[in-house]
Design an enzyme around this catalytic site. Structure first.
Site, short mmCIF file in Angstrom:
data_model
loop_
_atom_site.label_atom_id
_atom_site.label_comp_id
_atom_site.label_asym_id
_atom_site.label_seq_id
_atom_site.Cartn_x
_atom_site.Cartn_y
_atom_site.Cartn_z
N GLY A 23 0.78 -1.23 0.00
CA GLY A 23 0.00 0.00 0.00
C GLY A 23 0.81 1.28 0.00
O GLY A 23 0.25 2.36 0.10
N GLN A 24 2.14 1.19 -0.11
CA GLN A 24 2.95 2.41 -0.16
C GLN A 24 2.82 3.01 -1.55
O GLN A 24 3.38 2.50 -2.52
CB GLN A 24 4.41 2.13 0.15
CG GLN A 24 5.25 3.39 0.13
CD GLN A 24 6.73 3.15 0.39
OE1 GLN A 24 7.18 2.02 0.48
NE2 GLN A 24 7.48 4.22 0.50
N HIS A 78 7.45 6.88 4.87
CA HIS A 78 6.77 7.77 5.81
C HIS A 78 5.96 6.91 6.77
O HIS A 78 5.66 5.77 6.49
CB HIS A 78 5.88 8.78 5.08
CG HIS A 78 4.83 8.15 4.22
ND1 HIS A 78 5.11 7.63 2.98
CD2 HIS A 78 3.51 7.95 4.43
CE1 HIS A 78 4.00 7.13 2.46
NE2 HIS A 78 3.02 7.31 3.32
N VAL A 119 3.18 6.49 -1.97
CA VAL A 119 3.92 7.74 -1.98
C VAL A 119 5.33 7.51 -1.42
O VAL A 119 5.47 7.22 -0.25
CB VAL A 119 3.20 8.82 -1.13
CG1 VAL A 119 3.97 10.12 -1.15
CG2 VAL A 119 1.77 9.02 -1.61
N HIS A 126 2.68 6.58 9.58
CA HIS A 126 1.37 7.07 9.98
C HIS A 126 1.25 6.94 11.50
O HIS A 126 1.48 5.86 12.04
CB HIS A 126 0.26 6.25 9.32
CG HIS A 126 0.33 6.27 7.83
ND1 HIS A 126 -0.42 7.13 7.07
CD2 HIS A 126 1.09 5.55 6.96
CE1 HIS A 126 -0.14 6.93 5.79
NE2 HIS A 126 0.77 5.97 5.70
#
Length: 86
Positions: free
Chosen positions: A41-42, A48, A44, A50
């Site tokens: 699901g990465q 980073h 971008v 969440h």
């Protein structure tokens, strides 16, 4: 693909920010998530994290309650046998 030293620095920062977020919104805890590669699901880059503040009675659960892995090992011993350190 992140070097271990950078990963350590990242999570030291995540730890600090998660505490600040929890304090700022009077959260009882938080979920911390990282999507690693497109299959997870990465969407971008770059990496980073969440930080999701959680509250008593918010109707949510642990990460286990929101993630289902098809074909995952049913117990920790079986999973340990599948893991190989490089």
């Amino acid at each position: 693909e992140m070097p271990a030293e950078e990963a350590g620095e990242l999570f030291a920062t995540v730890r600090m920010i998660a505490r600040l977020v929890e304090d700022a919104v009077s959260a009882a805890g938080s979920n911390i998530g990282l999507n690693n590669k497109a299959a997870a699901g990465q969407l971008v880059p770059p990496a980073h994290v969440h930080i999701i503040p959680r509250f008593e009675g918010d109707g949510g659960g642990s990460m286990h309650s929101i993630v289902s892995v098809k074909g995952a090992a049913d117990d920790l011993e079986e999973m340990a046998e599948l893991l190989v350190m490089e």
